[in-house]
Design an enzyme around this catalytic site. Structure first.
Site, short mmCIF file in Angstrom:
data_model
loop_
_atom_site.label_atom_id
_atom_site.label_comp_id
_atom_site.label_asym_id
_atom_site.label_seq_id
_atom_site.Cartn_x
_atom_site.Cartn_y
_atom_site.Cartn_z
CE LYS A 1 -3.15 2.76 0.72
NZ LYS A 1 -4.32 3.23 -0.33
CB CYS B 1 -3.67 8.54 -0.42
SG CYS B 1 -5.26 8.37 0.04
N1 SAJ Z 1 -1.11 14.66 -9.54
C1 SAJ Z 1 -0.33 15.37 -10.17
N2 SAJ Z 1 0.07 15.15 -11.36
C2 SAJ Z 1 -0.36 13.77 -12.01
C3 SAJ Z 1 -1.25 13.16 -11.36
C4 SAJ Z 1 -1.72 13.34 -9.77
O1 SAJ Z 1 0.30 16.42 -9.96
O2 SAJ Z 1 0.10 13.32 -13.04
C5 SAJ Z 1 -1.64 15.05 -8.31
C6 SAJ Z 1 -3.04 15.59 -8.00
O3 SAJ Z 1 -3.35 16.64 -8.78
C7 SAJ Z 1 -3.37 15.33 -6.60
C8 SAJ Z 1 -2.24 14.37 -6.24
O4 SAJ Z 1 -1.34 14.20 -7.19
O5 SAJ Z 1 -2.98 16.68 -5.93
C9 SAJ Z 1 -2.99 12.98 -6.01
O6 SAJ Z 1 -4.07 12.75 -6.92
P1 SAJ Z 1 -4.20 11.19 -7.58
O7 SAJ Z 1 -5.43 11.27 -8.49
O8 SAJ Z 1 -2.79 10.69 -8.12
O9 SAJ Z 1 -4.60 10.32 -6.39
P2 SAJ Z 1 -5.48 10.36 -4.99
O10 SAJ Z 1 -4.91 10.96 -3.96
O11 SAJ Z 1 -7.10 10.86 -5.30
O12 SAJ Z 1 -5.67 8.58 -4.89
C10 SAJ Z 1 -4.68 7.91 -4.46
C11 SAJ Z 1 -4.38 6.72 -5.59
N3 SAJ Z 1 -3.27 6.16 -5.52
C12 SAJ Z 1 -2.67 5.81 -6.65
O13 SAJ Z 1 -3.06 6.12 -8.01
C13 SAJ Z 1 -1.25 5.10 -6.68
C14 SAJ Z 1 -5.81 5.72 -5.28
O14 SAJ Z 1 -5.64 4.58 -6.11
C15 SAJ Z 1 -5.26 5.38 -3.69
O15 SAJ Z 1 -6.39 4.50 -3.38
C16 SAJ Z 1 -5.29 6.68 -2.92
O16 SAJ Z 1 -4.35 7.54 -3.21
C17 SAJ Z 1 -5.37 6.19 -1.29
O17 SAJ Z 1 -6.54 6.21 -0.70
O18 SAJ Z 1 -4.33 5.78 -1.17
#
Ligand code: SAJ
Length: 403
Positions: free
Chosen positions: A204, A258
């Site tokens: 995780k 997360c």
């Molecule tokens: N982000 C970027 N660039 C990108 C992708 C995302 O800057 O190319 C930023 C987003 O704007 C945001 C942050 O990253 O601020 C996180 O967003 P996210 O969509 O990547 O993820 P979360 O936090 O909504 O959900 C994540 C997911 N983990 C992964 O993709 C590895 C989800 O599957 C998990 O279940 C969740 O964390 C969790 O609960 O752990």
């Protein structure tokens, strides 16, 4: 309601959807939350969090009598611990909620029960809880099934992903793993992958650290490109034409509950070894600070050039595009920092996914774009992607809206 089969401790972003899903499967679930108003809301068939399709699922489960909530646990056969694991000062994980939840069910446990932790946890937490349980209840030694099974759902798509994502399930022994797999297989369609508890815990943390590291790489490129006068979006698009390169998108930092948190769980326990993971956190945090500084210098340049204060639009407050969730949001952090430095400029704060905010006075995005001299894109919401921006306006595009 009949005697519950499952006790779900923690009725938040993951616990409540999971409880509703299990209840949909006609299994009696007794949900527990320390917050009496959460309990009251759920028992009315309503929800206290925003997640598509969760409202209907909870309303049905409560109406049909398969889900009820309370502030204390009762006897059942399966106990799921889905409580928060925040971090303390110095970025050290705090497992006190997991400990408290475990203590609360300790007197209720009986032979052959299944105890599962889903909360994101430092490596070794499940074994630690097993030791704690058997210290207090030595007569149950090795007669319980104890496992760790993290979730990996994406906020905004939880109800679908809970059912369809693969899961990793790690018991403290093989029998525990098998029992947990047979429980989850009743309501999960994704594949269930067996391992041990420590590997499942680390898995995780690694998933979210991996994403954090990859975003840090993109954010680092954005800082280099800013100095080198290269369009980072074009650069990444071109580099990604390579069949084995897949660079993520830079933004104004990494938010949410997360990805910006979980890597610290590894760094705190393995500080010497976690060089890239720790540095990625620093880069992603620094990117937010850098964005706020950039707004400040752009504002001062405008004033020097035009002999007047600019109007500034801050576009987006959510932690990622097209959601209304502002928690741990880098955009919100930047807006706060920029407003702290305000010096009689006029600011228009925009967040199309919420109608009001207790701190920020919100403006419609069209009005803000029209009135602003400096437009700062903080979040790549869909609404912003189609707007026409007159050439004379200064644009700071931190999230690739205007590619
Ligand atoms: N982000 C970027 N660039 C990108 C992708 C995302 O800057 O190319 C930023 C987003 O704007 C945001 C942050 O990253 O601020 C996180 O967003 P996210 O969509 O990547 O993820 P979360 O936090 O909504 O959900 C994540 C997911 N983990 C992964 O993709 C590895 C989800 O599957 C998990 O279940 C969740 O964390 C969790 O609960 O752990």
């Amino acid at each position: 309601m009949n005697e519950p089969e499952v006790v779900m401790i923690g009725l938040g972003y993951i616990g409540l959807p999971t409880a509703a899903l299990i209840a949909q499967n006609k299994t009696y679930v007794h949900g527990v939350d320390i917050n009496p108003s959460v309990v009251e809301t759920i028992n009315k068939g309503q929800i206290h969090i925003i997640e598509p399709e969760l409202d209907g699922a909870v309303a049905n489960a409560v109406k049909e009598g398969y889900l009820r909530a309370a502030t204390t646990p009762v006897k059942a056969n399966i106990y799921l611990i889905v409580v928060p694991t925040p971090f303390k000062a110095k970025n050290e994980p705090d497992i006190s909620f997991v400990e408290a939840a475990t203590k609360a069910i300790l007197p209720l446990l009986k032979e052959d029960d299944l105890y599962i932790i889903e909360s994101t946890s430092p490596i070794g937490t499940t074994e630690k809880m097993a030791d704690m349980i058997y210290e207090t209840r030595p007569e149950l030694k090795d007669k319980l099934n104890i496992a760790y099974c993290p979730e990996r759902v994406l906020p905004g798509n939880v109800m679908y992903e809970l059912v369809h994502n693969d899961r990793v399930i790690g018991g403290v022994n093989e029998r525990s793993t098998e029992r947990a797999v047979s429980f989850y297989s009743q309501f999960i369609k994704g594949d269930l992958h067996k391992t041990n508890a420590r590997t499942a815990e680390m898995c995780k943390l690694v998933e979210n650290s991996s994403r954090d590291v990859q975003i840090a790489f993109a954010n680092e490129l954005s800082l280099i490109c800013d100095k080198a006068d290269i369009n980072v979006w074009e650069l990444i698009n071109l580099a990604n034409k390579h069949p084995r390169v897949n660079i993520l998108q830079p933004g104004c930092g990494v938010g949410g509950h997360c990805i910006a948190v979980d890597p610290y769980f590894i760094v705190a326990d393995y500080p010497m070894e976690s060089k890239i993971i720790g540095t990625a956190r620093e880069i992603n945090n620094y990117k937010s600070f850098w964005c706020a500084e950039k707004v400040q210098t752009t504002k001062l340049q405008f004033e020097l050039q035009h002999g007047r204060k600019p109007n500034i639009a801050l576009m987006g407050l959510a932690f990622k595009p097209n959601i209304d969730d502002l928690r741990e949001s880098p955009a919100k952090y930047i807006a706060q920092k920029v407003l702290q430095n305000a010096n009689n400029e006029e600011y228009f704060i925009v967040e199309p996914n919420i109608s009001e905010h207790r701190v920020f006075k919100l403006t419609d995005y069209r009005d803000a774009l029209e009135k602003a001299d400096i437009i700062v894109f903080l979040v790549a919401h869909n609404e912003f992607k189609t707007v026409e921006i007159p050439k004379h306006k200064v644009v700071l595009d931190f999230c690739g809206v205007i590619k």
